[in-house]
Scaffold this active site. Sequence first.
Site, short mmCIF file in Angstrom:
data_model
loop_
_atom_site.label_atom_id
_atom_site.label_comp_id
_atom_site.label_asym_id
_atom_site.label_seq_id
_atom_site.Cartn_x
_atom_site.Cartn_y
_atom_site.Cartn_z
N GLU A 17 -2.07 -5.01 -2.06
CA GLU A 17 -1.78 -5.99 -1.00
C GLU A 17 -2.28 -7.41 -1.32
O GLU A 17 -2.49 -8.21 -0.41
CB GLU A 17 -2.32 -5.53 0.36
CG GLU A 17 -1.71 -4.23 0.87
CD GLU A 17 -0.28 -4.36 1.40
OE1 GLU A 17 0.23 -5.50 1.44
OE2 GLU A 17 0.31 -3.33 1.79
N HIS A 56 0.80 -1.23 0.00
CA HIS A 56 0.00 0.00 0.00
C HIS A 56 0.83 1.27 0.00
O HIS A 56 0.27 2.36 -0.12
CB HIS A 56 -0.97 -0.01 1.19
CG HIS A 56 -2.29 0.62 0.88
ND1 HIS A 56 -3.43 0.39 1.63
CD2 HIS A 56 -2.68 1.46 -0.11
CE1 HIS A 56 -4.44 1.07 1.12
NE2 HIS A 56 -4.02 1.73 0.07
N ASP A 91 -7.42 -1.78 -0.10
CA ASP A 91 -6.50 -2.80 0.40
C ASP A 91 -7.31 -4.06 0.61
O ASP A 91 -8.33 -4.04 1.32
CB ASP A 91 -5.88 -2.31 1.72
CG ASP A 91 -4.79 -3.21 2.26
OD1 ASP A 91 -4.91 -4.44 2.08
OD2 ASP A 91 -3.85 -2.70 2.87
N ASP A 132 -3.12 3.07 8.08
CA ASP A 132 -2.06 3.51 7.16
C ASP A 132 -1.75 4.98 7.33
O ASP A 132 -1.45 5.69 6.37
CB ASP A 132 -2.45 3.21 5.70
CG ASP A 132 -2.45 1.72 5.40
OD1 ASP A 132 -2.06 0.94 6.28
OD2 ASP A 132 -2.84 1.34 4.28
N HIS A 157 -6.52 -1.36 8.34
CA HIS A 157 -5.58 -0.53 9.08
C HIS A 157 -5.76 0.94 8.72
O HIS A 157 -6.43 1.28 7.74
CB HIS A 157 -4.15 -0.97 8.78
CG HIS A 157 -3.94 -2.45 8.94
ND1 HIS A 157 -4.10 -3.33 7.89
CD2 HIS A 157 -3.61 -3.20 10.02
CE1 HIS A 157 -3.88 -4.57 8.31
NE2 HIS A 157 -3.58 -4.52 9.60
N ASP A 175 -9.73 -0.40 4.20
CA ASP A 175 -8.54 -0.98 4.81
C ASP A 175 -8.87 -1.45 6.23
O ASP A 175 -9.67 -0.81 6.93
CB ASP A 175 -7.43 0.08 4.88
CG ASP A 175 -6.03 -0.50 4.87
OD1 ASP A 175 -5.80 -1.49 5.59
OD2 ASP A 175 -5.17 0.04 4.15
N ASP A 181 -6.88 -6.44 2.47
CA ASP A 181 -7.03 -6.89 3.85
C ASP A 181 -8.21 -6.20 4.55
O ASP A 181 -8.54 -6.51 5.69
CB ASP A 181 -5.73 -6.76 4.65
CG ASP A 181 -5.33 -5.33 5.00
OD1 ASP A 181 -6.20 -4.45 5.08
OD2 ASP A 181 -4.13 -5.09 5.21
N HIS A 188 4.39 0.94 4.12
CA HIS A 188 3.00 0.70 3.70
C HIS A 188 2.01 1.05 4.79
O HIS A 188 0.79 1.07 4.54
CB HIS A 188 2.82 -0.75 3.21
CG HIS A 188 2.74 -1.80 4.28
ND1 HIS A 188 2.17 -3.04 4.06
CD2 HIS A 188 3.17 -1.82 5.56
CE1 HIS A 188 2.25 -3.76 5.17
NE2 HIS A 188 2.86 -3.04 6.08
#
Length: 299
Positions: A271, A99, A226, A126, A124, A122, A228, A139
């Site tokens: 990702e 990312h 992303d 980031d 996360h 996402d 994930d 990332h």
Amino acid sequence: MNKDITIIGVPLDLGAGRRGVDMGPSAIRYANVKDRLEKSGYHVLDLGNLNVPTPETYKIENQKLKYLKEVTAINKILAEQVSKIMQKGRFPLVLGGDHSIAIGTIAGVSKHKKNLGVIWFDAHGDINTPETSPSGNIHGMPLAVSLGEGHPDLTQILNFSPKIKSENIVLIGARDLDKGERNFIKERGIRVYTMHEIDRLGMAQVVEEAIYYVTKNTDGVHLSLDLDGLDPNDAPGVGTPVTGGITYREGHLAMEMIAEANILISAEFVEVNPILDERNKTAHIAVGLMASALGEKLL
């Protein structure tokens, strides 16, 4: 929706903590992304992959900013390429890679927009800086960099900063935020829909609110997804899986609603890690989400 799409692959894994995501663009192409989009009426030009170094050829010089020089160099090239695509009036579709490539994508797009909106799917945030990052992996920093926070080599790509504004960002699907990220989000007033809001409100309401919010004062919207962000049961081929994520169907609903709103001017899907995947399942899901975001319909 712009019917002229240009694909760029960025096989970068220097920004991540696990190997394999550099093969993501190949996995996505193997899942027939070009054919799928062309069947929806798009004119697709694939420029191939950027030339990216492998970790074996470099040493980590700064544990707080791993592979800074190399990640910066690739993102500069990517930003220039994306800017050229925008200049030609085409839709840039970037395939990752980790990312950290969002640094270059957003830089290239925002060069042509005064108030770029960003929808960021996402698990996360980031949105770490070198001071808050527990890993030093870049990332985990692209949103902060795009907001002008971080190492100047990254924030000054294309010689301007910040690339985006806090009030023009919506983060969807978050369920794993570092302490520094939580503080950053609160200080900046960034709109975040965690899995709690998605469970409580439903994905339809979350996306309706997100679209309204991110289009209020903007002149175009970039989608950064992303894989994930999805639950690892649906998308196992990612480097940093977090349980309890967006379901396959919720992801498609979100993309379909974004397509109906007709707001996107660029997108990136990142990702995908085929080493950790099951028979390229995650890449196929990525292609399906791309198709939905770009308006593919069953009937």
